[in-house]
Design a protein around this motif. Structure first.
Motif, PDB file in Angstrom:
ATOM      1  N   THR A   5     -55.827  31.051  25.347  1.00 45.68           N
ATOM      2  CA  THR A   5     -55.409  31.363  23.985  1.00 45.68           C
ATOM      3  C   THR A   5     -55.985  32.734  23.648  1.00 45.68           C
ATOM      4  O   THR A   5     -57.157  32.996  23.925  1.00 45.68           O
ATOM      5  N   PHE A   6     -55.169  33.586  23.060  1.00 48.96           N
ATOM      6  CA  PHE A   6     -55.579  34.974  22.885  1.00 48.96           C
ATOM      7  C   PHE A   6     -54.937  35.574  21.642  1.00 48.96           C
ATOM      8  O   PHE A   6     -54.019  35.000  21.048  1.00 48.96           O
ATOM      9  N   THR A   7     -55.447  36.722  21.239  1.00 46.70           N
ATOM     10  CA  THR A   7     -54.818  37.524  20.195  1.00 46.70           C
ATOM     11  C   THR A   7     -54.593  38.921  20.740  1.00 46.70           C
ATOM     12  O   THR A   7     -55.427  39.471  21.463  1.00 46.70           O
ATOM     13  N   GLU A   8     -53.457  39.484  20.402  1.00 46.50           N
ATOM     14  CA  GLU A   8     -53.170  40.870  20.750  1.00 46.50           C
ATOM     15  C   GLU A   8     -53.705  41.775  19.644  1.00 46.50           C
ATOM     16  O   GLU A   8     -53.859  41.343  18.497  1.00 46.50           O
ATOM     17  N   PRO A   9     -53.994  43.050  19.951  1.00 49.74           N
ATOM     18  CA  PRO A   9     -54.509  43.961  18.921  1.00 49.74           C
ATOM     19  C   PRO A   9     -53.624  44.043  17.687  1.00 49.74           C
ATOM     20  O   PRO A   9     -54.109  44.178  16.564  1.00 49.74           O
ATOM     21  N   HIS A  32     -49.311  35.832  30.477  1.00 50.76           N
ATOM     22  CA  HIS A  32     -47.887  35.683  30.183  1.00 50.76           C
ATOM     23  C   HIS A  32     -47.758  34.777  28.963  1.00 50.76           C
ATOM     24  O   HIS A  32     -48.045  33.573  29.055  1.00 50.76           O
ATOM     25  N   PRO A  33     -47.361  35.310  27.814  1.00 47.77           N
ATOM     26  CA  PRO A  33     -47.327  34.484  26.597  1.00 47.77           C
ATOM     27  C   PRO A  33     -46.354  33.320  26.716  1.00 47.77           C
ATOM     28  O   PRO A  33     -45.271  33.435  27.295  1.00 47.77           O
ATOM     29  N   LEU A  34     -46.772  32.187  26.148  1.00 47.89           N
ATOM     30  CA  LEU A  34     -45.893  31.042  25.999  1.00 47.89           C
ATOM     31  C   LEU A  34     -45.038  31.235  24.749  1.00 47.89           C
ATOM     32  O   LEU A  34     -45.304  32.129  23.937  1.00 47.89           O
ATOM     33  N   PRO A  35     -44.025  30.420  24.541  1.00 48.52           N
ATOM     34  CA  PRO A  35     -43.176  30.581  23.346  1.00 48.52           C
ATOM     35  C   PRO A  35     -43.994  30.608  22.062  1.00 48.52           C
ATOM     36  O   PRO A  35     -44.967  29.862  21.908  1.00 48.52           O
ATOM     37  N   ALA A  36     -43.629  31.475  21.149  1.00 55.15           N
ATOM     38  CA  ALA A  36     -44.340  31.613  19.874  1.00 55.15           C
ATOM     39  C   ALA A  36     -44.369  30.272  19.143  1.00 55.15           C
ATOM     40  O   ALA A  36     -43.390  29.524  19.135  1.00 55.15           O
ATOM     41  N   ARG A  57     -42.397  28.590  33.863  1.00 54.76           N
ATOM     42  CA  ARG A  57     -41.353  29.435  33.265  1.00 54.76           C
ATOM     43  C   ARG A  57     -41.958  30.702  32.683  1.00 54.76           C
ATOM     44  O   ARG A  57     -41.387  31.795  32.797  1.00 54.76           O
ATOM     45  N   ALA A  58     -43.128  30.573  32.069  1.00 50.40           N
ATOM     46  CA  ALA A  58     -43.772  31.737  31.452  1.00 50.40           C
ATOM     47  C   ALA A  58     -44.187  32.771  32.494  1.00 50.40           C
ATOM     48  O   ALA A  58     -44.179  33.976  32.220  1.00 50.40           O
ATOM     49  N   LEU A  59     -44.544  32.324  33.685  1.00 47.42           N
ATOM     50  CA  LEU A  59     -44.979  33.258  34.727  1.00 47.42           C
ATOM     51  C   LEU A  59     -43.876  34.211  35.166  1.00 47.42           C
ATOM     52  O   LEU A  59     -44.160  35.259  35.757  1.00 47.42           O
ATOM     53  N   SER A  60     -42.640  33.855  34.888  1.00 51.20           N
ATOM     54  CA  SER A  60     -41.526  34.746  35.233  1.00 51.20           C
ATOM     55  C   SER A  60     -41.271  35.792  34.150  1.00 51.20           C
ATOM     56  O   SER A  60     -40.427  36.676  34.333  1.00 51.20           O
ATOM     57  N   GLU A  61     -41.992  35.705  33.033  1.00 48.31           N
ATOM     58  CA  GLU A  61     -41.821  36.638  31.926  1.00 48.31           C
ATOM     59  C   GLU A  61     -42.886  37.745  32.005  1.00 48.31           C
ATOM     60  O   GLU A  61     -43.885  37.620  32.713  1.00 48.31           O
ATOM     61  N   PRO A  62     -42.692  38.852  31.257  1.00 47.67           N
ATOM     62  CA  PRO A  62     -43.673  39.951  31.276  1.00 47.67           C
ATOM     63  C   PRO A  62     -45.053  39.487  30.824  1.00 47.67           C
ATOM     64  O   PRO A  62     -45.198  38.519  30.071  1.00 47.67           O
ATOM     65  N   VAL A  64     -49.227  40.532  29.510  1.00 53.09           N
ATOM     66  CA  VAL A  64     -50.082  41.453  28.753  1.00 53.09           C
ATOM     67  C   VAL A  64     -51.391  41.593  29.526  1.00 53.09           C
ATOM     68  O   VAL A  64     -51.949  40.583  29.977  1.00 53.09           O
ATOM     69  N   ALA A  65     -51.884  42.808  29.686  1.00 51.12           N
ATOM     70  CA  ALA A  65     -53.120  43.015  30.435  1.00 51.12           C
ATOM     71  C   ALA A  65     -54.288  42.321  29.734  1.00 51.12           C
ATOM     72  O   ALA A  65     -54.390  42.343  28.496  1.00 51.12           O
ATOM     73  N   LEU A  66     -55.175  41.712  30.506  1.00 54.18           N
ATOM     74  CA  LEU A  66     -56.344  41.046  29.928  1.00 54.18           C
ATOM     75  C   LEU A  66     -57.190  42.008  29.108  1.00 54.18           C
ATOM     76  O   LEU A  66     -57.805  41.622  28.117  1.00 54.18           O
TER      77      LEU A  66
END
Length: 336
Positions: A5-9, A32-36, A57-62, A64-66
């Motif tokens: 679980t994370f937050t983007e800037p 790789h973010p899961l659905p919002a 499924r999420a692993l096939s999506e773009p 975000v760098a750690l």
């Protein structure tokens, strides 16, 4: 699979100023973010097979760098139980907090009879790399190196074999401890409470149970290497397989005559051989290494799971706690 679980800037709610949390799957490329709107607790409640399918499924999506995100605790658990499952830890820490040592023994016989745990504060969880303030009034701050299991589905009065089927995954746990507050509380034959109430690190992510099965030994324990560092210096190392009971037994006991529910977190308790400073104090009879101070960095690494790293910072300066009034004579309510 590793879930986080994370937050983007940029992920800040404009109206409240509260960071918007996202769940994701961790790979070598990043997160790789899961659905919002899909929180980790919801994913855990949906069951491990469903979670693995959603994660795939999420692993096939773009990704975000750690380095571009802040890691939060992997999930918001309904409850957090923490056990004391390492005999070596009990041996060393008893003299430091003044429990079994007061009775002239090292490990009380009751420890061997059944797993023991307490409930800690699910609202005090911190992320893998967050700063940790010194609790108000604390002069003896300590860390505790543990592994936590996360329940994947509801159950009651589970057998150990049944309990294994209820495990979703594992994460690293640091049970931050105000030893001076803990000593006072436990002399009242209750607690620990405020001595363990300030912060509990969970992270860096939640590793699904299937990932750790290769580490299971012939006795059913997970043989994971555990290491604790303070300011880059190794102060403790142990194996998770040195627990007195495997996690299945801990879950079974926690559910005995009651329930465990999906998302509940159960800590292993502190490992031995330097899993906390208090164990080292008890063995040597000296407060060495010294208690943690602002600026100290505690890094805990668990093989197969990951590393959490927290810096200690100054905490709130609050007024002293008011002492209780004493009774000079028994007070009796008058009748009539």
């Amino acid at each position: 699979m590793r879930f986080a679980t994370f937050t983007e800037p940029s992920g800040i709610a404009a109206a409240t100023g509260i960071p918007l949390a996202r769940a994701g799957v961790v790979s070598d490329a990043g997160i790789h973010p899961l659905p919002a709107g899909l929180a980790m607790l919801d994913l855990v409640r949906g069951g491990l097979p469903t979670a693995l399918a959603v994660g795939a499924r999420a692993l096939s999506e773009p990704s975000v760098a750690l380095s571009e995100v802040r890691l939060l605790p992997p999930l918001a658990p309904p409850t957090v139980r923490d056990f004391v499952a390492f005999e070596e830890h009990v041996e060393g820490v008893a003299a430091s907090v003044g429990s079994a040592a007061d009775e002239g023994t090292v490990v009380v016989p009751e420890w061997y009879q059944a797993p023991t745990f307490y409930f800690t504060n699910p609202y005090a969880l911190v992320g893998a790399y967050d700063d940790v303030p010194v609790p108000p009034g604390c002069e003896m701050l300590d860390f505790e190196l543990e592994v936590a299991v996360v329940i994947g589905r509801d159950g009651a009065s589970l057998s150990p074999d049944e309990a294994r089927e209820h495990i979703f995954g594992y994460t690293v746990l640091n049970d931050w401890s105000a030893r001076d507050l803990q000593r006072r509380e436990m002399k009242v034959q209750l607690g620990p409470a405020k001595g363990k109430d300030s912060a509990t690190t969970l992270g860096p992510w939640l590793v699904t149970a299937d990932e750790l099965e290769p580490y299971r030994d012939t006795d059913g324990f997970l043989a994971l290497d555990l290491r604790a560092f303070v300011n880059g210096e190794l102060v403790g190392q142990d194996l998770l397989s040195n627990m007195g009971w495997p996690f299945e037994e801990l879950i079974s006991y926690a559910s005995r005559g009651t329930e465990v529910r999906a998302g509940d977190v159960l800590g292993s308790g502190t490992c031995g051989n330097g899993g906390c400073l208090a164990e080292l104090w008890g063995r040597s009879g000296r407060i060495d290494p010294p208690p943690l101070r602002p600026g100290d960095v505690v890094e805990l690494t668990v093989e197969g799971i990951g590393t959490v790293r927290n810096r200690v910072v100054a905490g709130l300066a609050l007024p002293p706690v008011r002492e209780a009034r004493t009774r000079s004579v028994p007070r009796v309510r008058k009748r009539g």
